[in-house]
Design a protein around this motif. Structure first.
Motif, PDB file in Angstrom:
ATOM      1  N   GLU A 116       0.834  -1.215   0.000  1.00 44.81           N
ATOM      2  CA  GLU A 116       0.000   0.000   0.000  1.00 44.81           C
ATOM      3  C   GLU A 116       0.861   1.254   0.000  1.00 44.81           C
ATOM      4  OE1 GLU A 116      -0.108  -2.334   2.332  1.00 44.81           O
ATOM      5  OE2 GLU A 116      -2.037  -3.354   2.078  1.00 44.81           O
ATOM      6  N   LEU A 117       1.961   1.213   0.769  1.00 48.50           N
ATOM      7  CA  LEU A 117       2.866   2.361   0.825  1.00 48.50           C
ATOM      8  C   LEU A 117       3.546   2.575  -0.524  1.00 48.50           C
ATOM      9  CD1 LEU A 117       4.359   4.626   2.299  1.00 48.50           C
ATOM     10  CD2 LEU A 117       5.974   2.914   3.175  1.00 48.50           C
ATOM     11  N   VAL A 118       3.948   1.485  -1.177  1.00 43.56           N
ATOM     12  CA  VAL A 118       4.569   1.606  -2.507  1.00 43.56           C
ATOM     13  C   VAL A 118       3.583   2.267  -3.476  1.00 43.56           C
ATOM     14  CG1 VAL A 118       5.579   0.353  -4.465  1.00 43.56           C
ATOM     15  CG2 VAL A 118       6.066  -0.392  -2.117  1.00 43.56           C
ATOM     16  N   ALA A 119       2.327   1.861  -3.413  1.00 41.31           N
ATOM     17  CA  ALA A 119       1.300   2.442  -4.283  1.00 41.31           C
ATOM     18  C   ALA A 119       1.126   3.936  -3.996  1.00 41.31           C
ATOM     19  CB  ALA A 119      -0.019   1.705  -4.110  1.00 41.31           C
ATOM     20  N   GLU A 120       1.167   4.312  -2.724  1.00 41.96           N
ATOM     21  CA  GLU A 120       1.087   5.747  -2.372  1.00 41.96           C
ATOM     22  C   GLU A 120       2.263   6.519  -2.966  1.00 41.96           C
ATOM     23  OE1 GLU A 120       0.601   6.775   1.809  1.00 41.96           O
ATOM     24  OE2 GLU A 120      -0.546   4.919   2.087  1.00 41.96           O
ATOM     25  N   CYS A 121       3.448   5.917  -2.886  1.00 44.62           N
ATOM     26  CA  CYS A 121       4.655   6.555  -3.436  1.00 44.62           C
ATOM     27  C   CYS A 121       4.519   6.749  -4.948  1.00 44.62           C
ATOM     28  CB  CYS A 121       5.892   5.718  -3.120  1.00 44.62           C
ATOM     29  SG  CYS A 121       6.315   5.635  -1.362  1.00 44.62           S
ATOM     30  N   VAL A 122       4.043   5.698  -5.621  1.00 44.39           N
ATOM     31  CA  VAL A 122       3.855   5.766  -7.077  1.00 44.39           C
ATOM     32  C   VAL A 122       2.840   6.853  -7.429  1.00 44.39           C
ATOM     33  CG1 VAL A 122       2.904   4.540  -9.085  1.00 44.39           C
ATOM     34  CG2 VAL A 122       4.562   3.398  -7.571  1.00 44.39           C
TER      35      VAL A 122
END
Length: 332
Positions: A116-122
């Motif tokens: 989920e954090l990776v998706a937020e970063c993207v």
């Protein structure tokens, strides 16, 4: 997928301490079409550090992608903006590096645990820039089941609008293996990446890990959209001279190695004029003639004479002359 992204059938992996600007300039002389990557640069360093030293590159390197390390969406967005302003063609988020430094900063491979954090970063980077935003990941870390972990990450980053996902087809073991061991010991599982592509037919998915030759790259391209070469490209860079014809449909031609040496000598001369050293450039070139007549002598000259204080570009010409001499002897 970003409109232009499908052209990148082959890229050269981001490699710490190796794919600096001199290495990329050299690789670009060998292949015009491959996508090149920087070493990973930490988002904090881009924002606060010596940007010119960290990010400057030669116009000839295009297309070139900036790989960022970090896990704070706001900082990554800011670093991506800076990278775009510097002229990079893509911003890539590192979700695969297993180094200690990376773990202490909660980025790299350990981000596989927080999709989920990776998706937020993207999503934050996508909002910040117009160029493609991509992710490079592993198939999982530690005890994760790659069937579950890779889908969890890919589903979320595709939903966040990522333009491409490059997958190193091994797990990373954050406990018990060194970064170097993580490049070799976890077994390769190409089939896992193929299954990911079969399930996500409209997304760009590239494969990385253990690819040794252009023949192997071609076989992977039957299943995925792109192949990333790492150590094979670095240690045996001569194979890159065949890439444009083999994988990009360019006409087959005899590669002009004399022209390459001239270009690299001129580049080295400019670097030396700015206060650099010849070895900064030539250290990336020692494997150029690997497996060919004269390779050993070329490597010797670059490993010794090119590293001496005050060494100039004429050393490169001397090393190439040794190759040509040995070739002529074999042809006679």
């Amino acid at each position: 997928m970003h409109d232009n992204y499908s052209v990148f059938r082959l890229s050269i992996a981001p490699m710490m301490d190796w794919t600096d600007r001199h290495c990329r300039f050299f690789h670009r002389q060998l292949t015009q079409r491959s996508l090149l990557y920087t070493e990973m640069v930490v988002a904090d360093a881009v924002i606060q550090g010596a940007r010119e030293r960290l990010l400057a590159f030669s116009a000839e390197e295009h297309p070139v992608a900036l790989q960022l390390g970090g896990s704070d969406p706001r900082k990554l967005a800011e670093a991506a903006r800076i990278g775009e302003a510097f002229g990079y063609d893509e911003i890539n988020l590192n979700v695969g590096c297993p180094s200690d430094r990376v773990q202490s900063g909660t980025f790299g491979a350990c981000l596989m645990k927080t999709p989920e954090l990776v998706a937020e970063c993207v999503a934050a980077m996508k909002r910040a820039v117009k160029i493609p935003v991509t992710v490079k990941c592993r198939i999982g870390v530690d005890e994760q089941d790659p069937e579950v972990a890779l889908d969890a990450l890919s589903d979320r980053v595709f939903a966040a609008g990522v333009d491409a996902l490059w997958v190193h087809a091994r797990k990373a073991w954050l406990e018990g293996l060194s970064p170097k061991e993580n490049r070799d010991i976890p077994p390769l599982d190409y089939g896992r990446v193929y299954r990911l592509k079969a399930k996500n037919s409209s997304q760009f998915i590239g494969i990385n890990g253990g690819v040794q030759s252009l023949d192997e790259a071609r076989e992977h391209l039957d299943y995925v959209d792109g192949v990333m070469l790492g150590r094979a490209a670095y240690h045996t860079p001569g194979i890159l001279a065949q890439v444009d014809a083999a994988l990009f449909g360019q006409p087959v031609r005899e590669f002009d190695f004399a022209g390459l040496i001239d270009a690299m000598a001129a580049y080295a001369a400019r670097h030396i004029e700015r206060g650099g050293r010849l070895a900064h450039v030539t250290r990336h070139m020692v494997g150029l003639f690997h497996g060919q007549p004269g390779a050993r002598r070329f490597r010797q000259i670059l490993s010794t004479d090119a590293t001496r204080p005050g060494a100039g570009p004429e050393v490169l010409h001397r090393a190439f002359a040794a190759v040509e001499l040995e070739r002529a002897g074999q042809a006679a």
